[in-house]
Design an enzyme around this catalytic site. Sequence first.
Site, PDB file in Angstrom:
ATOM      1  N   GLY A 109      -2.339   4.312  -3.263  1.00  0.00           N
ATOM      2  CA  GLY A 109      -3.221   3.756  -3.427  1.00  0.00           C
ATOM      3  C   GLY A 109      -2.716   2.284  -3.079  1.00  0.00           C
ATOM      4  O   GLY A 109      -1.745   1.952  -3.101  1.00  0.00           O
ATOM      5  N   ARG A 110      -3.616   1.209  -3.710  1.00  0.00           N
ATOM      6  CA  ARG A 110      -2.857  -0.202  -2.926  1.00  0.00           C
ATOM      7  C   ARG A 110      -2.444  -1.177  -4.382  1.00  0.00           C
ATOM      8  O   ARG A 110      -2.985  -0.353  -5.276  1.00  0.00           O
ATOM      9  CB  ARG A 110      -4.550  -1.415  -2.350  1.00  0.00           C
ATOM     10  CG  ARG A 110      -4.535  -0.913  -1.230  1.00  0.00           C
ATOM     11  CD  ARG A 110      -5.905  -2.122  -0.658  1.00  0.00           C
ATOM     12  NE  ARG A 110      -6.517  -1.889   0.827  1.00  0.00           N
ATOM     13  CZ  ARG A 110      -6.394  -2.753   1.646  1.00  0.00           C
ATOM     14  NH1 ARG A 110      -6.645  -3.845   0.956  1.00  0.00           N
ATOM     15  NH2 ARG A 110      -6.651  -2.704   2.679  1.00  0.00           N
ATOM     16  N   ASP A 125       9.946  12.051  -4.850  1.00  0.00           N
ATOM     17  CA  ASP A 125       9.972  10.993  -4.032  1.00  0.00           C
ATOM     18  C   ASP A 125      10.594   9.848  -3.501  1.00  0.00           C
ATOM     19  O   ASP A 125      10.336   8.714  -3.314  1.00  0.00           O
ATOM     20  CB  ASP A 125       8.427  10.520  -3.856  1.00  0.00           C
ATOM     21  CG  ASP A 125       7.673  10.457  -2.311  1.00  0.00           C
ATOM     22  OD1 ASP A 125       7.884  10.317  -1.808  1.00  0.00           O
ATOM     23  OD2 ASP A 125       6.434   9.246  -2.843  1.00  0.00           O
ATOM     24  N   VAL A 138       0.980  -0.836   0.062  1.00  0.00           N
ATOM     25  CA  VAL A 138      -0.357   0.013   0.088  1.00  0.00           C
ATOM     26  C   VAL A 138       0.976   1.723   0.253  1.00  0.00           C
ATOM     27  O   VAL A 138       1.710   1.257   0.762  1.00  0.00           O
ATOM     28  CB  VAL A 138      -1.182   0.440   1.357  1.00  0.00           C
ATOM     29  CG1 VAL A 138      -2.223   1.351   1.349  1.00  0.00           C
ATOM     30  CG2 VAL A 138      -2.156  -1.526   1.181  1.00  0.00           C
TER      31      VAL A 138
END
Length: 888
Positions: free
Chosen positions: A559-560, A671, A555
Site C-alpha cells: 500500500g501507500r 523480497d 507506494v
Amino acid sequence: MKDILRRNNPPILAISTALPNGCVGIDDFPGWEVELLGFGTVSELLRRFVIWAVKNAVAVLESLVLCSYASFTPADKYLIVCGSSQDVTFQGQTFVPDSVHSSFTLKSLGNSIVASSNSNAPSPIYQSVRIFPSTSSYKFDIEQEGRHWIRLHFYPLPGLSQNLTSARLSVVTDNFVLLNNFTFNNFNGSYLFKEYAINVTSDTLTLTFIPSNNSVAFVNAIEVVSLPDGVISDQAFSFTPFEPFTGLSDHAFETAYRLNMGGPLITAENDTLGRTWENDVKYLHVNSSAVNVSVDPSTISYPPAVTPEIAPNWVYATADTMGDANVPILNFNITWVFPVDPDFMYFVRVHFCDIISKTMNILVFNLFINSESALSSLDLSSLTGRLDVPYYRDFISNSSADSNTLTVSVGPDTAADVPNAIMNGLEIMKISNQAKSLDGLSSVKDLLPESPSQKNKTAIIVGSVVGAVAALALICLCYCCLVVRSSKASNQGNTWLPLPLYGNSLTLTKGSTTSQKSGTASCISLPSSNLGRFFTFQEILDATNKFDESLLLGVGGFGRVYKGTLEDGTKVAVKRGNPRSEQGLAEFRTEIEMLSKLRHRHLVSLIGYCDERSEMILVYEYMANGPLRSHLYGTDLPSLSWKQRLEICIGAARGLHYLHTGAAQSVIHRDVKTTNILLDENLVAKVADFGLSKTGPALDQTHVSTAVKGSFGYLDPEYFRRQQLTEKSDVYSFGVVLMEVLCTRPALNPVLPREQVNIAEWAMSWQKKGMLDQIMDSNLVGRVNPASLKKFGETAEKCLAEHGVDRPSMGDVLWNLEYALQLEETSSALTEPEDNSTNHIPGIPLAPLEPFDNSVSMIDGVHSGTDDDAEDAATSAVFSQLVNPRGR
C-alpha cells in the site's frame, strides 16, 4: 482488371463498393480477378460471379453480419446540456436542455440554479451550467439493461456569484462512486471530461450530485448511452495470478487512456460509440523508438469476432512500429508509460492489425505489461488468417512495482525473421474497488445520506421484528454467555481471530490482554509476545493529517507509505494497506510478528500498528533519506560515491546476515531489492518490508517448499523453477542489488535491447569478460580503485550463480564487501590477492577474533534490542562480525 470489370459491369461495381467501411467486399479477395478472367459476355461474367460468390459464401455471410454491426443504434441515448434553454450541437451530436426531456426526472432537495455565460468556453456545451446547493439527482428511464456510457462534462463558468472553481462535489450512481470530493482547485485543466462504463441491471439509472463541505455541486452536460453486448466482456487475463479473471460485469470502469497509435485524434463523430481516441506520442518513453505507419481505412477487413464497435477502422489503419531508439541494433521495445492510481486495478485492451507485412508469418513480436510477458511470439497473420485484419486482447493489471505508472511495451521475438513490432490502439480503464468506488475508499452509502422516507421504512421494519427478537433474547443471551466463556478459555493462547475477507483487518484478542494508556495512545500487552504499540485509527489520522497526499513517501506492493508525526514529535513512516493489493492479511501479520522479534541496527524498526475500521496500518521508524533506489536513478538526488555505495551494501548485508543467522531460526526475507533498503539521515542502510518473509528451514532440512513470491528481476531462478526457498534466494536477490548499485539502472528495463533488459544477465556477461568498468555508473568512472571494483564484481558474480549451492552465504558476501571497502580505503597499499578463498586473505591482518555475540537475552521470544549495540562496538575492526558467519 478491376477497372475493366467496373467499366463493363456497373452492377459488379455496386456490389463491390456499396458495403460500408469495415465490411468485406469483392476487393478483399485477392483471387477474384483470376476467377472472373476470360469472360466473353455479360451473362458469362455474371455466371462466373455466381460461382465465385458460392465459393466464398462464408466470407460473404461474414460481410453481411458485419454490416449489421455498423448500423448499431443504442437503445438508450440521453445527450443533455444542463442549464441551457436551447439545443446545443457538439461533435456532430445534438444535446437537449435538461429542462425539457421527458424520459428522465431531475430531483433536487433544494432549488437548483441555472447559469450561462458568453465567455470563451472550451465548447458550446460548457456555456451553461446547473448548480446544486444540496444533494440532487437525475433519474433516467432505461430501455435495455447492460453496459452504458456515463459521460460527465464539468467547466467552472467564470463570472458567477458562486465560485465553481473551489466547489467540492461527489457524483454517485445507484451502486458506484464516480467522483469523491473533487475540486478544480486541485486540477490542472480548465475543464473536466469523465467517461464511465456502468453495468445497469434495472429499468432506471439514478445519477446523484452531492456538494461537500457546505459547497455546491454542478454539471454542464451529461451523456447516458447504452453499449452493444460484448464490447466489454466479463473476462480478461490477470497476471497475479496468471489466470483468467471473471466477474468484470460486477465492476464499473472509468476511461483513463484511449490511444490511436501513430494516427490523428479521432473524435466522437468518427466513432460509432462516440469515443475519443488521442494520439500516443506524449506517452512514448522514447519518442524515437516508434515510427508511424498508415493505410487506407477501407482496406481493414473485420473478422466476425471484431466489429467497428470494438474500435473504428481508423484505429486499425494506423500504427506505431519500431524505429531508431539510439541503440546499436534494432532489437528493442517500444514502451508507453502512463501515470495511474496505484490503489486501483486497470483493464487494459490492446489493438493490433498487421498493416505492414507483405506476406504472412513475417511479423512475430511480444507484448509486455509492467515488464510482465502478456503475449509471447504473437503472429497476427496466423491468428487472423489474413493481413489487415483486426485483433485485440484484454488484460487486468495494476501499476508498476514501486511506481505510480503502468507501462505497455511491444518488441520483436528472438525467433522473428524481421525484428519488428506493432501496436495500433490501446485502452486503459480503471476498475472499481471493493467499496464499488472509482475515486477513494468511500462507498455510496458513505456519501449518500439515508432519506427520511427510507428511515421511516427502516423504523417500521425494525419495529415489526422487535417482538420476535425479544422472544429469543433470553435464549440467545444464555447461549452467548456459554460461548464467550469457552471462547475466552480457548483464546488464552491464541492471539489471532478469524478475519473478514474484505479489508483484511487484523483483530487481536483483547479479552486476554491488559489495555494501558500512554498519553492518548492505546497499548496492548499480549501474554505471549510484544507486538508493539497499538495505535487508534484517529491517532493515525492525526499523525498523517488525514493521509495528506503531500506527505506521501511512496507506494509499494502492500500500500501507500506516508510521513507522520506523533504527538511527542517523533517522525514515523505510516504504511497503509490497500484492500486491492495482492498483499493482505498474511503479509500484515507476518510483518508484525517478524519485526516484533527482530531488533538490529540494519533492520527498520516497527513501532506499532493499527487494525481498526478494517484498516491494516503499520508504523515504522522514519528513514529520512528514503529508499536506496532513489539515490541511484530516477531522481535529482546527488550521486553516491563508491565508498558510500559500499558502506550501504555492507549495512544491508549485515541486516540480511542477521536475519539468516542471528535468530533462533533463520528468516528469509524473500523480497530483497533497492526499494526495500532504506537510508536514514546518516545514509545508514536498513532492510525493510518483511511482509513476504518466511521462516527458514529447520536444521534437518535444506529448504522450505512454498509458492513463489517476490519481485521480477530479483527472483532466484532456482526458487522460481523448483519452488524451494533457501537463504541463498536472498543472496541471489542481493546480487541483483549489487549490480543495480554499480550500474544505476533498474533490474528490468523493457525499453532497452533484449540482451540488456535483465541487469543480472547483462552485467554478468560483462563481468565474465572482466569489463565491468564499461557499464558502471558514469559518475564513478576514474574514481574507483580497480582492485575494489574487481572484488565487488566477483562477489556479485558468486551471488548470481545459477544454482544456490554455488552461491556464498550472506556472511561470506559481507566479508568480501568489507574487503572491497578496505581495498578502496587503502588502495595505495593493497593489491588484489591471488587467493580467492573467503576464509583468509594474505596481506591483510585480521582483527582480534571475538566470539560471535550470542548472549542477547530473549524475553518471550523477543530480542531485547541490545544485540546490535554489541555488534557495532566490535565492527570497528574489519570482519569481526563474521567470526561465525553461519551462526548455527
